[in-house]
Write a protein that holds these residues in place. Sequence first.
Motif, PDB file in Angstrom:
ATOM      1  N   GLU A  80      40.376   5.354 -52.393  1.00 53.46           N
ATOM      2  CA  GLU A  80      40.095   5.008 -53.783  1.00 53.46           C
ATOM      3  C   GLU A  80      41.184   5.593 -54.672  1.00 53.46           C
ATOM      4  OE1 GLU A  80      36.468   4.935 -55.580  1.00 53.46           O
ATOM      5  OE2 GLU A  80      35.422   4.080 -53.840  1.00 53.46           O
ATOM      6  N   ALA A  81      41.571   4.825 -55.670  1.00 55.21           N
ATOM      7  CA  ALA A  81      42.571   5.313 -56.625  1.00 55.21           C
ATOM      8  C   ALA A  81      42.019   5.098 -58.029  1.00 55.21           C
ATOM      9  CB  ALA A  81      43.886   4.556 -56.453  1.00 55.21           C
ATOM     10  N   GLY A 105      49.411  12.484 -55.147  1.00 54.02           N
ATOM     11  CA  GLY A 105      49.941  13.850 -55.208  1.00 54.02           C
ATOM     12  C   GLY A 105      51.333  13.834 -55.818  1.00 54.02           C
ATOM     13  N   ASP A 106      52.318  14.326 -55.071  1.00 55.67           N
ATOM     14  CA  ASP A 106      53.697  14.353 -55.570  1.00 55.67           C
ATOM     15  C   ASP A 106      54.423  13.029 -55.341  1.00 55.67           C
ATOM     16  OD1 ASP A 106      53.375  16.950 -56.287  1.00 55.67           O
ATOM     17  OD2 ASP A 106      54.330  17.784 -54.484  1.00 55.67           O
ATOM     18  N   MET A 107      53.841  12.152 -54.553  1.00 60.01           N
ATOM     19  CA  MET A 107      54.528  10.906 -54.203  1.00 60.01           C
ATOM     20  C   MET A 107      54.341   9.851 -55.290  1.00 60.01           C
ATOM     21  SD  MET A 107      56.290  10.759 -51.448  1.00 60.01           S
ATOM     22  CE  MET A 107      56.420   8.965 -51.353  1.00 60.01           C
ATOM     23  N   VAL A 108      55.434   9.188 -55.660  1.00 63.99           N
ATOM     24  CA  VAL A 108      55.376   8.056 -56.590  1.00 63.99           C
ATOM     25  C   VAL A 108      55.994   6.865 -55.852  1.00 63.99           C
ATOM     26  CG1 VAL A 108      56.196   7.121 -58.782  1.00 63.99           C
ATOM     27  CG2 VAL A 108      55.606   9.554 -58.597  1.00 63.99           C
ATOM     28  N   ASN A 167      42.843  -8.508 -64.560  1.00 64.24           N
ATOM     29  CA  ASN A 167      43.847  -8.083 -63.582  1.00 64.24           C
ATOM     30  C   ASN A 167      44.427  -9.318 -62.923  1.00 64.24           C
ATOM     31  OD1 ASN A 167      41.391  -5.695 -62.975  1.00 64.24           O
ATOM     32  ND2 ASN A 167      43.364  -5.190 -63.882  1.00 64.24           N
ATOM     33  N   VAL A 168      45.610  -9.701 -63.334  1.00 67.80           N
ATOM     34  CA  VAL A 168      46.190 -10.962 -62.864  1.00 67.80           C
ATOM     35  C   VAL A 168      47.308 -10.791 -61.842  1.00 67.80           C
ATOM     36  CG1 VAL A 168      45.644 -11.998 -65.117  1.00 67.80           C
ATOM     37  CG2 VAL A 168      47.981 -11.206 -64.661  1.00 67.80           C
ATOM     38  N   SER A 169      47.913  -9.599 -61.762  1.00 70.71           N
ATOM     39  CA  SER A 169      49.138  -9.459 -60.959  1.00 70.71           C
ATOM     40  C   SER A 169      48.882  -9.609 -59.458  1.00 70.71           C
ATOM     41  CB  SER A 169      49.769  -8.092 -61.214  1.00 70.71           C
ATOM     42  OG  SER A 169      50.683  -7.789 -60.183  1.00 70.71           O
ATOM     43  N   PRO A 170      49.553 -10.580 -58.810  1.00 69.70           N
ATOM     44  CA  PRO A 170      49.399 -10.731 -57.359  1.00 69.70           C
ATOM     45  C   PRO A 170      49.873  -9.499 -56.597  1.00 69.70           C
ATOM     46  CG  PRO A 170      51.199 -12.122 -58.166  1.00 69.70           C
ATOM     47  CD  PRO A 170      50.495 -11.556 -59.374  1.00 69.70           C
ATOM     48  N   PHE A 171      50.853  -8.801 -57.153  1.00 73.32           N
ATOM     49  CA  PHE A 171      51.395  -7.618 -56.484  1.00 73.32           C
ATOM     50  C   PHE A 171      50.410  -6.452 -56.550  1.00 73.32           C
ATOM     51  CE2 PHE A 171      54.857 -10.165 -58.298  1.00 73.32           C
ATOM     52  CZ  PHE A 171      55.446 -10.585 -57.120  1.00 73.32           C
ATOM     53  N   VAL A 172      49.749  -6.298 -57.712  1.00 73.58           N
ATOM     54  CA  VAL A 172      48.723  -5.261 -57.829  1.00 73.58           C
ATOM     55  C   VAL A 172      47.554  -5.565 -56.888  1.00 73.58           C
ATOM     56  CG1 VAL A 172      47.018  -4.219 -59.365  1.00 73.58           C
ATOM     57  CG2 VAL A 172      49.357  -4.605 -60.186  1.00 73.58           C
ATOM     58  N   TRP A 173      47.176  -6.830 -56.797  1.00 74.69           N
ATOM     59  CA  TRP A 173      46.072  -7.193 -55.898  1.00 74.69           C
ATOM     60  C   TRP A 173      46.417  -6.887 -54.449  1.00 74.69           C
ATOM     61  CZ3 TRP A 173      41.206  -7.543 -56.865  1.00 74.69           C
ATOM     62  CH2 TRP A 173      40.774  -7.884 -58.151  1.00 74.69           C
ATOM     63  N   ARG A 174      47.662  -7.129 -54.044  1.00 77.96           N
ATOM     64  CA  ARG A 174      48.058  -6.744 -52.680  1.00 77.96           C
ATOM     65  C   ARG A 174      47.802  -5.252 -52.471  1.00 77.96           C
ATOM     66  NH1 ARG A 174      54.150  -9.379 -52.202  1.00 77.96           N
ATOM     67  NH2 ARG A 174      53.555 -11.539 -52.639  1.00 77.96           N
ATOM     68  N   ALA A 175      48.236  -4.431 -53.435  1.00 76.18           N
ATOM     69  CA  ALA A 175      48.083  -2.976 -53.309  1.00 76.18           C
ATOM     70  C   ALA A 175      46.605  -2.585 -53.299  1.00 76.18           C
ATOM     71  CB  ALA A 175      48.816  -2.274 -54.451  1.00 76.18           C
ATOM     72  N   ARG A 176      45.786  -3.242 -54.128  1.00 72.17           N
ATOM     73  CA  ARG A 176      44.357  -2.903 -54.162  1.00 72.17           C
ATOM     74  C   ARG A 176      43.683  -3.243 -52.830  1.00 72.17           C
ATOM     75  NH1 ARG A 176      41.119  -4.875 -59.287  1.00 72.17           N
ATOM     76  NH2 ARG A 176      39.526  -3.661 -58.177  1.00 72.17           N
ATOM     77  N   MET A 219      44.520  10.128 -56.375  1.00 76.39           N
ATOM     78  CA  MET A 219      45.418   8.983 -56.283  1.00 76.39           C
ATOM     79  C   MET A 219      45.255   8.098 -57.527  1.00 76.39           C
ATOM     80  SD  MET A 219      45.809   6.660 -52.838  1.00 76.39           S
ATOM     81  CE  MET A 219      45.687   7.969 -51.625  1.00 76.39           C
ATOM     82  N   LYS A 220      46.377   7.650 -58.063  1.00 76.97           N
ATOM     83  CA  LYS A 220      46.329   6.769 -59.240  1.00 76.97           C
ATOM     84  C   LYS A 220      47.084   5.475 -58.960  1.00 76.97           C
ATOM     85  CE  LYS A 220      46.232  10.458 -62.681  1.00 76.97           C
ATOM     86  NZ  LYS A 220      46.976  11.147 -63.755  1.00 76.97           N
ATOM     87  N   LEU A 221      46.533   4.353 -59.427  1.00 79.40           N
ATOM     88  CA  LEU A 221      47.229   3.074 -59.304  1.00 79.40           C
ATOM     89  C   LEU A 221      47.430   2.487 -60.701  1.00 79.40           C
ATOM     90  CD1 LEU A 221      48.312   0.934 -57.221  1.00 79.40           C
ATOM     91  CD2 LEU A 221      46.160  -0.280 -57.614  1.00 79.40           C
ATOM     92  N   TYR A 222      48.685   2.384 -61.107  1.00 80.04           N
ATOM     93  CA  TYR A 222      49.009   1.745 -62.389  1.00 80.04           C
ATOM     94  C   TYR A 222      49.017   0.244 -62.191  1.00 80.04           C
ATOM     95  CZ  TYR A 222      50.266   6.319 -64.186  1.00 80.04           C
ATOM     96  OH  TYR A 222      50.212   7.627 -64.602  1.00 80.04           O
TER      97      TYR A 222
END
Lengths: 228, 228
Positions: B31-32, B59-62, B13-22, B1-4
């Motif tokens: 873990e990503a 995997g194949d999902m984006v 890491n400042v993005s509130p949206f990325v923090w929600r995902a983390r 799994m990868k998280l951009y």
Amino acid sequence: MKLYELSLSEGRNVSPFVWRARFCLAHKGLEAERIPISYHDKDQLVFSGQDRVPVLVDGDMVVSDSWKIACYLEEAYPERPSLFGSAAGQGTGLMINKFCDHVLLGSMFLLCTPGTYDVTQDEDKPYFAQSRWEWTGMTIEDIRSMEAEALKRVRSSLEPIRQTLAEQAFLSGDTPAFTDYCVMGGFMWARTTYAPQVLEPDDPVEAWRQRMLDLFDGMGRKTLSLEA
Amino acid sequence: MKLYELSLSEGRNVSPFVWRARFCLAHKGLEAERIPISYHDKDQLVFSGQDRVPVLVDGDMVVSDSWKIACYLEEAYPERPSLFGSAAGQGTGLMINKFCDHVLLGSMFLLCTPGTYDVTQDEDKPYFAQSRWEWTGMTIEDIRSMEAEALKRVRSSLEPIRQTLAEQAFLSGDTPAFTDYCVMGGFMWARTTYAPQVLEPDDPVEAWRQRMLDLFDGMGRKTLSLEA
């Protein structure tokens, strides 16, 4: 089961908090005898240890406050359709309840208070006007003069709700539950005290409101209202 | 799994949206690999069909958009701890997400944008300032001059959250879930871009924020921040 509710002239049911409780009862498929209370006979509520509606009496249980009534119904009738779906849903339900009280009803207050005064029984009008003056420092006519600003504030405070209803049928997802009833309480206050349309016809919130009025055999639609 | 994810100077890491995902990934115990993206290499996101973080690759999902990532994780990993608890909780989660985007981040924007500019890589500063000017008609220094008003607006917009946390430990009830992570995203933005204290020490929101910083082995606490 008995539900003590605010009843104004011609039996009008204006309280957003009572409407939350009525929708929650209906969701659970429960019927309660409705006991009308006016501002001048609040002493009928003394048994509940406070003086505000709604008050639910279920056997020996006495529960006041619409949020506590929702939580009581969920706990006492777990085999009936859930209001929250889960513990996390109930936790978040409290935040929804606070949002509705503070933000939504905060903005609805200016819009609905003059009409609430108008449908209050004549003998209670002085008490009603005096208590609002003590809360806000404004007379009923002061508040009435702010209608245009009040309407703007209500529509603006609905923005997160509007964006949600642009993506799904109900605030709780595909079917209605507590979040919908909590928000709808405010719209029932408007329906019973404010004649003009609160929402633009093409607002997704208006389509949802119509769906909410249809629920439970048109419970909200049938009430005595000021809507055309 | 990868998280951009968005990564600014010194890997902040400042993005509130990325923090929600983390936080949502951590809640699921997943873990990503974290892939840092700066404003100048957004073309690395072309494969996702859009240009904003977070983007999750499984995997194949984006999946892009933090709300869609939360919903994807809930559906793809149902055997792991639930983010929403139920369908009604997930439905209401969308309203919470809209509230956070529109009301909370709307008020955080003025407070956090100058500091975000300050920690943006030098080569990206012109792009950042220009894009904010196009959104708001204000320069970074215009926005910086509004700090006192911005802080007042943030504290005021937190009122329903404050009242909820006066009654329970987390916004989702006794334990944290999506609602908490969604709101906490905004506070992670503040933690990484705004040095002064956003909250009064005796604010129930501050006690909750400290509990949130402790979660998942101190994930939020350990990040490079501007907090003392």
